[in-house]
Scaffold this motif. Structure first.
Motif, PDB file in Angstrom:
ATOM      1  N   UNK B 222       0.836  -1.198   0.000  1.00 22.90           N
ATOM      2  CA  UNK B 222       0.000   0.000   0.000  1.00 22.90           C
ATOM      3  C   UNK B 222       0.875   1.253   0.000  1.00 22.90           C
ATOM      4  N   UNK B 223       1.896   1.233   0.856  1.00 25.80           N
ATOM      5  CA  UNK B 223       2.792   2.381   0.918  1.00 25.80           C
ATOM      6  C   UNK B 223       3.433   2.666  -0.423  1.00 25.80           C
ATOM      7  N   UNK B 224       3.858   1.610  -1.108  1.00 25.74           N
ATOM      8  CA  UNK B 224       4.469   1.811  -2.417  1.00 25.74           C
ATOM      9  C   UNK B 224       3.501   2.455  -3.401  1.00 25.74           C
ATOM     10  N   UNK B 225       2.268   1.972  -3.386  1.00 27.09           N
ATOM     11  CA  UNK B 225       1.264   2.541  -4.296  1.00 27.09           C
ATOM     12  C   UNK B 225       1.020   4.011  -3.989  1.00 27.09           C
ATOM     13  N   UNK B 226       0.939   4.334  -2.686  1.00 31.05           N
ATOM     14  CA  UNK B 226       0.694   5.719  -2.284  1.00 31.05           C
ATOM     15  C   UNK B 226       1.861   6.614  -2.690  1.00 31.05           C
ATOM     16  N   UNK B 227       3.079   6.136  -2.473  1.00 28.12           N
ATOM     17  CA  UNK B 227       4.246   6.938  -2.844  1.00 28.12           C
ATOM     18  C   UNK B 227       4.251   7.202  -4.342  1.00 28.12           C
ATOM     19  N   UNK B 228       3.894   6.176  -5.089  1.00 28.88           N
ATOM     20  CA  UNK B 228       3.873   6.359  -6.543  1.00 28.88           C
ATOM     21  C   UNK B 228       2.848   7.404  -6.941  1.00 28.88           C
TER      22      UNK B 228
END
Lengths: 238, 238
Positions: B222-228
């Motif tokens: 989830x964090x990766x998606x949000x950062x992207x």
DNA sequence: CACTGCTCGTGCGATTATCGCACAGAGGTC
DNA sequence: GACCTCTGTGCGATAATCGCACGAGCAGTG
């Protein structure tokens, strides 16, 4: 349009006795700022609302303290995010109930769906606009916009809900017979509006629901879908 | 919470000299009304903002003339639709660019996506909230809400964008390392927030983007998606 | 019906907040 | 440096605001 496009004032609100002049000026500032999203200087603001520069300065400071305006990177005055907090509760019940109806209407018709409410006796105001998912071309139409009740399918749909008046537009008479109103290019150039009044079991209807399309094909089917959505919302409103 | 839950006043805004008292009172009325969507009487309003009844009366009349409040069927004072017109241009560029990013983020994560902006030095305000399509259960979270920058994943994400400070919350340090912040139940009880700062190439970041979920599973993905999503929005903002 | 208690709306005079002048700092341009 | 524009701030005169007092409407109650 005007000889000097810069000097366009915005009276429109008469300063009746029994009104607070100071508050009136402060609210005028908000209106002026909403018409100039790029920001204005204090001097600009003062000129446009017709007060002394130092007066505008004090009013702007007060608005800033309430987070209704702020300074951007160039120290120009723009509207502040406190306004979204204030606007959020406005017609909250109506909007909450209308959202799923508008969503479904936009999806079923692949067109921009909108909810309009009567403002005063002469105007209509767009309260919600829902665009269909992934539409290649959509009608851009912002909430908050106002227009005369005599123009646009939403206004005519409400007029058709009232008693027939001699001298009314033939579109209103037709809308009264069909149950929905159709207009072309009256609010947005080249855009066709199809709207129906949301039935209210207490008093006159003040709300309309409708869609905006480009193509004049299949308006009857569209009208039926819109009428059905209006009835559904009317039932939700109890 | 309070002994008399009714008498809760709302000072919070200091009446500095150099501020307009009258305008201040008028704006206080808007705030009071926004906290009482069911409507208030003139007497109620006057008591809550601490002015004489006739003063409140004149201020309300002025607000009515600007369509910022109106009377409902029982003649009680409620906020008016003019506020949606005023609020519409607020951060219009940011919101227009963020909408598709939030849509996609909500769809990809099947969670409620939100855009927060810094308000002043101490607070965060929700500017947009997008709920996933057809989600059976979704986090209800209204735009306009504010909370301390020290709480919630959005605020911590912004703090993590700044230099490390001794005494900062360990979550901030962790967020600085990971690129996204995670908090649990700080803004909404039992709801987990995952946010990242939207990079800004001019100055400090003032905007965060994130999601709200119920389940603490898969937070890294989830964090990766949000950062992207945050990077994408940062690029759009130029 | 009369009485009470609540609300709303409006003149009008005393007071007070506002208005707007004059001054000074901060950039930017030529 | 000279010039211009925008900005921000005391402070006295003035005008707008404040708040009292009054009358009206409406609902509930004895």
């Amino acid at each position: 349009m005007n000889p000097t496009a810069q000097s366009r004032a915005l009276p429109e609100i008469v300063v009746d006795s029994g009104m607070s002049k100071t508050l009136h000026h402060g609210l005028l500032i908000l209106r002026v700022l909403s018409e100039h999203p790029q920001g204005l200087t204090v001097t600009d603001v003062a000129e446009r609302i017709g007060v002394h520069r130092t007066v505008a300065h004090r009013l702007v400071r007060t608005l800033e303290a309430h987070q209704l305006c702020r300074r951007d990177q160039q120290r120009r005055i723009v509207l502040g995010t406190g306004l979204v907090t204030l606007a959020e509760p406005v017609e909250q019940d109506l909007r909450a109930l209308a959202r799923p109806v508008l969503d479904e209407l936009a999806e079923a018709t692949r067109a921009t769906a909108h909810l309009l409410v009567r403002e005063g006796t002469q105007d209509m105001r767009a309260l919600m606009v829902v665009e269909p998912r992934g539409a290649l071309v959509h009608v851009s139409f912002r909430p908050g916009q106002t227009h005369s009740i005599q123009q646009g399918s939403g206004g005519l749909a409400l007029l058709a809900g009232g008693p027939p008046r001699s001298g009314e537009r033939p579109e209103v008479t037709e809308a009264r017979a069909k149950g929905y109103a159709v207009t072309m290019g009256e609010v947005i150039p080249a855009v066709i509006g199809v709207s129906a009044a949301v039935p209210s079991h207490r008093g006159e209807a003040t709300t309309s629901i409708g869609v905006s399309v480009f193509e004049p094909a299949g308006l009857d089917a569209l009208g039926g879908t819109v009428v059905e959505a209006a009835k559904r919302l009317g039932n939700l409103l109890g």
